[in-house]
Design a protein around this motif. Sequence first.
Motif, PDB file in Angstrom:
ATOM      1  N   GLN A 227       0.836  -1.193   0.000  1.00 53.07           N
ATOM      2  CA  GLN A 227       0.000   0.000   0.000  1.00 53.07           C
ATOM      3  C   GLN A 227       0.875   1.248   0.000  1.00 53.07           C
ATOM      4  OE1 GLN A 227      -2.518  -0.896   3.504  1.00 53.07           O
ATOM      5  NE2 GLN A 227      -4.254  -0.777   2.109  1.00 53.07           N
ATOM      6  N   ILE A 228       0.509   2.200  -0.849  1.00 51.87           N
ATOM      7  CA  ILE A 228       1.219   3.470  -0.967  1.00 51.87           C
ATOM      8  C   ILE A 228       0.179   4.581  -0.921  1.00 51.87           C
ATOM      9  CG2 ILE A 228       2.658   4.915  -2.462  1.00 51.87           C
ATOM     10  CD1 ILE A 228       3.676   2.268  -3.742  1.00 51.87           C
ATOM     11  N   SER A 229       0.435   5.620  -0.147  1.00 55.05           N
ATOM     12  CA  SER A 229      -0.470   6.770  -0.123  1.00 55.05           C
ATOM     13  C   SER A 229       0.239   7.981  -0.723  1.00 55.05           C
ATOM     14  CB  SER A 229      -0.950   7.071   1.297  1.00 55.05           C
ATOM     15  OG  SER A 229       0.129   7.250   2.183  1.00 55.05           O
ATOM     16  N   TYR A 230      -0.558   8.922  -1.188  1.00 48.86           N
ATOM     17  CA  TYR A 230       0.024  10.051  -1.916  1.00 48.86           C
ATOM     18  C   TYR A 230      -0.958  11.213  -1.933  1.00 48.86           C
ATOM     19  CZ  TYR A 230      -3.250   8.707  -5.525  1.00 48.86           C
ATOM     20  OH  TYR A 230      -4.418   8.415  -6.188  1.00 48.86           O
ATOM     21  N   HIS A 231      -0.455  12.377  -2.292  1.00 54.95           N
ATOM     22  CA  HIS A 231      -1.318  13.520  -2.597  1.00 54.95           C
ATOM     23  C   HIS A 231      -0.484  14.589  -3.274  1.00 54.95           C
ATOM     24  CE1 HIS A 231      -4.918  15.954  -2.418  1.00 54.95           C
ATOM     25  NE2 HIS A 231      -5.530  14.988  -1.760  1.00 54.95           N
ATOM     26  N   ASP A 232      -1.084  15.258  -4.242  1.00 51.82           N
ATOM     27  CA  ASP A 232      -0.477  16.408  -4.893  1.00 51.82           C
ATOM     28  C   ASP A 232      -1.366  17.620  -4.658  1.00 51.82           C
ATOM     29  OD1 ASP A 232       1.262  14.513  -5.847  1.00 51.82           O
ATOM     30  OD2 ASP A 232       1.275  15.280  -7.894  1.00 51.82           O
ATOM     31  N   GLY A 233      -0.736  18.785  -4.632  1.00 48.34           N
ATOM     32  CA  GLY A 233      -1.495  20.007  -4.441  1.00 48.34           C
ATOM     33  C   GLY A 233      -0.926  21.151  -5.251  1.00 48.34           C
ATOM     34  N   SER A 234      -1.817  21.935  -5.859  1.00 46.61           N
ATOM     35  CA  SER A 234      -1.383  23.115  -6.598  1.00 46.61           C
ATOM     36  C   SER A 234      -2.567  24.017  -6.890  1.00 46.61           C
ATOM     37  CB  SER A 234      -0.720  22.726  -7.921  1.00 46.61           C
ATOM     38  OG  SER A 234      -0.351  23.885  -8.649  1.00 46.61           O
ATOM     39  N   ALA A 235      -2.361  25.299  -6.674  1.00 44.99           N
ATOM     40  CA  ALA A 235      -3.340  26.299  -7.103  1.00 44.99           C
ATOM     41  C   ALA A 235      -2.856  26.985  -8.372  1.00 44.99           C
ATOM     42  CB  ALA A 235      -3.571  27.326  -5.998  1.00 44.99           C
ATOM     43  N   GLY A 236      -1.879  26.343  -9.034  1.00 44.01           N
ATOM     44  CA  GLY A 236      -1.412  26.833 -10.324  1.00 44.01           C
ATOM     45  C   GLY A 236      -0.092  27.564 -10.310  1.00 44.01           C
ATOM     46  N   THR A 237       0.365  28.002  -9.124  1.00 40.94           N
ATOM     47  CA  THR A 237       1.597  28.790  -9.057  1.00 40.94           C
ATOM     48  C   THR A 237       2.685  28.139  -8.198  1.00 40.94           C
ATOM     49  OG1 THR A 237       0.621  30.066  -7.242  1.00 40.94           O
ATOM     50  CG2 THR A 237       0.408  30.975  -9.465  1.00 40.94           C
ATOM     51  N   TYR A 238       2.319  27.165  -7.405  1.00 37.34           N
ATOM     52  CA  TYR A 238       3.244  26.355  -6.609  1.00 37.34           C
ATOM     53  C   TYR A 238       2.857  24.894  -6.837  1.00 37.34           C
ATOM     54  CZ  TYR A 238       3.983  30.675  -3.853  1.00 37.34           C
ATOM     55  OH  TYR A 238       4.247  31.961  -3.446  1.00 37.34           O
ATOM     56  N   TYR A 239       3.725  23.981  -6.395  1.00 37.80           N
ATOM     57  CA  TYR A 239       3.388  22.560  -6.505  1.00 37.80           C
ATOM     58  C   TYR A 239       3.928  21.814  -5.296  1.00 37.80           C
ATOM     59  CZ  TYR A 239       1.747  18.462  -8.999  1.00 37.80           C
ATOM     60  OH  TYR A 239       1.018  17.359  -9.368  1.00 37.80           O
ATOM     61  N   CYS A 240       3.115  20.887  -4.783  1.00 43.53           N
ATOM     62  CA  CYS A 240       3.516  20.049  -3.658  1.00 43.53           C
ATOM     63  C   CYS A 240       3.179  18.602  -3.989  1.00 43.53           C
ATOM     64  CB  CYS A 240       2.786  20.490  -2.389  1.00 43.53           C
ATOM     65  SG  CYS A 240       3.217  19.525  -0.919  1.00 43.53           S
TER      66      CYS A 240
ATOM     67  N   ALA B 230       8.651  14.208   0.072  1.00 41.02           N
ATOM     68  CA  ALA B 230       7.881  15.429  -0.161  1.00 41.02           C
ATOM     69  C   ALA B 230       8.731  16.408  -0.956  1.00 41.02           C
ATOM     70  CB  ALA B 230       7.457  16.061   1.158  1.00 41.02           C
ATOM     71  N   ILE B 231       8.187  16.884  -2.070  1.00 40.01           N
ATOM     72  CA  ILE B 231       8.892  17.856  -2.904  1.00 40.01           C
ATOM     73  C   ILE B 231       7.957  19.029  -3.163  1.00 40.01           C
ATOM     74  CG2 ILE B 231      10.081  18.277  -5.084  1.00 40.01           C
ATOM     75  CD1 ILE B 231      10.736  15.317  -5.226  1.00 40.01           C
ATOM     76  N   MET B 232       8.467  20.239  -2.937  1.00 41.80           N
ATOM     77  CA  MET B 232       7.685  21.454  -3.141  1.00 41.80           C
ATOM     78  C   MET B 232       8.455  22.406  -4.045  1.00 41.80           C
ATOM     79  SD  MET B 232       6.173  22.039   0.719  1.00 41.80           S
ATOM     80  CE  MET B 232       7.749  21.880   1.561  1.00 41.80           C
ATOM     81  N   ALA B 233       7.720  23.154  -4.853  1.00 35.17           N
ATOM     82  CA  ALA B 233       8.351  24.100  -5.769  1.00 35.17           C
ATOM     83  C   ALA B 233       7.452  25.313  -5.944  1.00 35.17           C
ATOM     84  CB  ALA B 233       8.615  23.438  -7.119  1.00 35.17           C
TER      85      ALA B 233
END
Length: 361
Positions: free
Chosen positions: A305-318, A331-334
């Motif tokens: 089992q692997i869990s994950y999530h991505d997040g972005s409002a268009g100007t950053y990325y997580c 965890a990688i953020m930009a």
Amino acid sequence: MKKSALLLLMLISSFGFAQQFTEAFQSQVKKAQQAHQIPAISVNLITPDSIFSFINGKVRTAKKARIPQDAKFHLGSNSKAITAFIAKHLSEQGIINWDTRFFQLFPELENSSNPAYLDITLGQLLSHNAGINAYTKGADLEKFNTLKGSTSEKRYAFTQEILKEKPSDPGTYSNAGYVLAALMLEKSTEKPFKTLLDETMNALDLDYFVGFPNKENDTNPWGHINSKGTLTALGPDHEYKLPAYMSSAGDIAMNSQDYARFLQLHLQGLLGKDNFLEAEVYQELHFGLNNYAYGWGNISKNGHQISYHDGSAGTYYCHVVVFPHKEIAVAIMANTATKDAVNAIYTLQKSISDNPENVTE
């Protein structure tokens, strides 16, 4: 052992074992930044007792100012895991639970709402199974620009309108559903969601900000968009922002160390260790339902089992992936979310997760 004592030991452990990636991997990250136009990046490998971090880059393009090591990045929809975490903490206290019906708390809205929503629960809202429409595009929210009052009052007014709509299919990923969930938490505690955030983050000794991080301090990374082929920074005074009532769905920013410590709680819990929440609670948050549980997506790969999530409002990325069987999370953020940058982020994550021992000293 009391929960507070367990948490204190965990925090001491995290600080005591902060470490760095190898110079070779740091060089790989820098090359990826240059090749894929990523002004600032934070790369983190989390183990049960260590955090490896590399934070590098500029506050924004066309300027030389380097980001500070405690710079905050925007989590986008990875904020949902924090909302679900708060909800489960309240559940442990007997204040609310996954089966609490929305209209138990808001009976006055029942007559004006679509009957299809009659039995929706907190758990269904947090797992995207309540049939609430998505509202994942900024344009979808423009009709709510005239909402008046405090953030909580706007959240309530937004909810009133959402519940009049024709429902979407259960399983539809919904930012709006997390607005309704926050409203339920507010009602059950008689506290604004921001206060619940403050209380939780203070208890965990974690720093955070609601909104794009450069609106708190312009030395934090500025978000970027691709404007006619040119990467363009959006300043602190730029008009683009998320509505405050959307904070529970996707508007929290954190620095790398504190976000890694939050993820470390989850990893420890998935490995059977109690901390702020009971270990079994983390299992439910990540894997309580197939595909998407509560603030976390999940898959099964090669029997693991692997869990994950991505997040972005268009100007950053997580981008976050948790591998319990490997006892790691990445965890990688930009401060950009272009397609090219996201592909590079995924490649870096795979370089770490495939061979974590090869990238750490």
